[in-house]
Write a protein that holds these residues in place. Structure first.
Motif, mmCIF file in Angstrom:
data_model
loop_
_atom_site.group_PDB
_atom_site.id
_atom_site.type_symbol
_atom_site.label_atom_id
_atom_site.label_comp_id
_atom_site.label_asym_id
_atom_site.label_seq_id
_atom_site.Cartn_x
_atom_site.Cartn_y
_atom_site.Cartn_z
ATOM 1 N N LYS A 52 0.499 48.099 14.248
ATOM 2 C CA LYS A 52 -0.167 49.380 14.042
ATOM 3 C C LYS A 52 0.465 50.390 14.995
ATOM 4 O O LYS A 52 0.616 50.114 16.186
ATOM 5 C CB LYS A 52 -1.656 49.214 14.354
ATOM 6 N N THR A 53 0.829 51.545 14.460
ATOM 7 C CA THR A 53 1.346 52.614 15.305
ATOM 8 C C THR A 53 0.156 53.280 15.980
ATOM 9 O O THR A 53 -0.741 53.775 15.312
ATOM 10 C CB THR A 53 2.139 53.643 14.482
ATOM 11 N N MET A 85 7.998 57.725 8.833
ATOM 12 C CA MET A 85 6.755 56.998 8.582
ATOM 13 C C MET A 85 6.314 57.242 7.151
ATOM 14 O O MET A 85 6.397 58.366 6.657
ATOM 15 C CB MET A 85 5.666 57.457 9.549
ATOM 16 N N LEU A 86 5.863 56.186 6.514
ATOM 17 C CA LEU A 86 5.314 56.303 5.170
ATOM 18 C C LEU A 86 3.797 56.299 5.287
ATOM 19 O O LEU A 86 3.240 55.472 6.008
ATOM 20 C CB LEU A 86 5.768 55.135 4.295
ATOM 21 N N PRO A 87 3.113 57.189 4.594
ATOM 22 C CA PRO A 87 1.644 57.204 4.690
ATOM 23 C C PRO A 87 1.037 55.965 4.044
ATOM 24 O O PRO A 87 1.644 55.350 3.169
ATOM 25 C CB PRO A 87 1.257 58.468 3.919
ATOM 26 N N ALA A 88 -0.151 55.610 4.496
ATOM 27 C CA ALA A 88 -0.851 54.463 3.920
ATOM 28 C C ALA A 88 -1.172 54.742 2.457
ATOM 29 O O ALA A 88 -1.435 55.887 2.073
ATOM 30 C CB ALA A 88 -2.138 54.203 4.698
ATOM 31 N N LYS A 90 -3.344 54.898 -0.884
ATOM 32 C CA LYS A 90 -4.754 55.107 -1.200
ATOM 33 C C LYS A 90 -4.872 55.374 -2.686
ATOM 34 O O LYS A 90 -3.892 55.690 -3.352
ATOM 35 C CB LYS A 90 -5.360 56.247 -0.383
ATOM 36 N N ARG A 105 -10.793 52.621 0.404
ATOM 37 C CA ARG A 105 -9.480 53.273 0.338
ATOM 38 C C ARG A 105 -9.259 53.964 -1.016
ATOM 39 O O ARG A 105 -8.236 54.585 -1.234
ATOM 40 C CB ARG A 105 -8.354 52.267 0.575
#
Length: 118
Positions: A52-53, A85-88, A90, A105
């Motif tokens: 986790k960042t 960074m790629l977004p999570a 959803k 989500r």
């Protein structure tokens, strides 16, 4: 980097929340783990999984790695000149938050037959 012939001078690290390289959100597909790990090794790309960042500063990324039980395993401070960074993932906004239809989500809940119980 290859075109400029400096790829071998630039270290790369792939960080993912997935439990292993090649998980692909599906628990792996065929030998995706072996194939992707081999491809990354061939290109000298390091990886950190189950991570986790936690913070990003100018030129530094702070990453926490977790064990299989979800306990903190190791903290990494990674210097970088270029980061991506790629977004999570959803679900779509049109169905987001509908009780019984989606999870928190926004993904549609399904049973073993790909049907939504609601």
């Amino acid at each position: 980097l290859r075109r400029r012939k400096i790829r071998d001078k630039v270290p790369m690290t792939f960080i993912t929340a997935e439990p292993y390289i090649g998980h692909l959100g599906l628990g792996g597909v065929g030998d995706s783990k072996g194939l992707l790990e081999a491809a990354m090794r061939d290109r000298h790309i390091k990886w950190i999984t189950n991570a986790k960042t936690t913070k990003i500063e100018a030129g530094k990324m702070f990453v926490t790695e977790f064990d299989d039980s979800g306990n903190e395993k190791k903290q990494h401070e990674l210097p970088f000149n270029y980061g991506m960074m790629l977004p999570a993932f959803k679900g779509i906004d049109a169905v987001f938050g509908i009780e019984g239809l989606t999870n928190p989500r926004g993904f549609i809940l399904i049973d073993p037959f790909q049907r939504n119980p609601k």
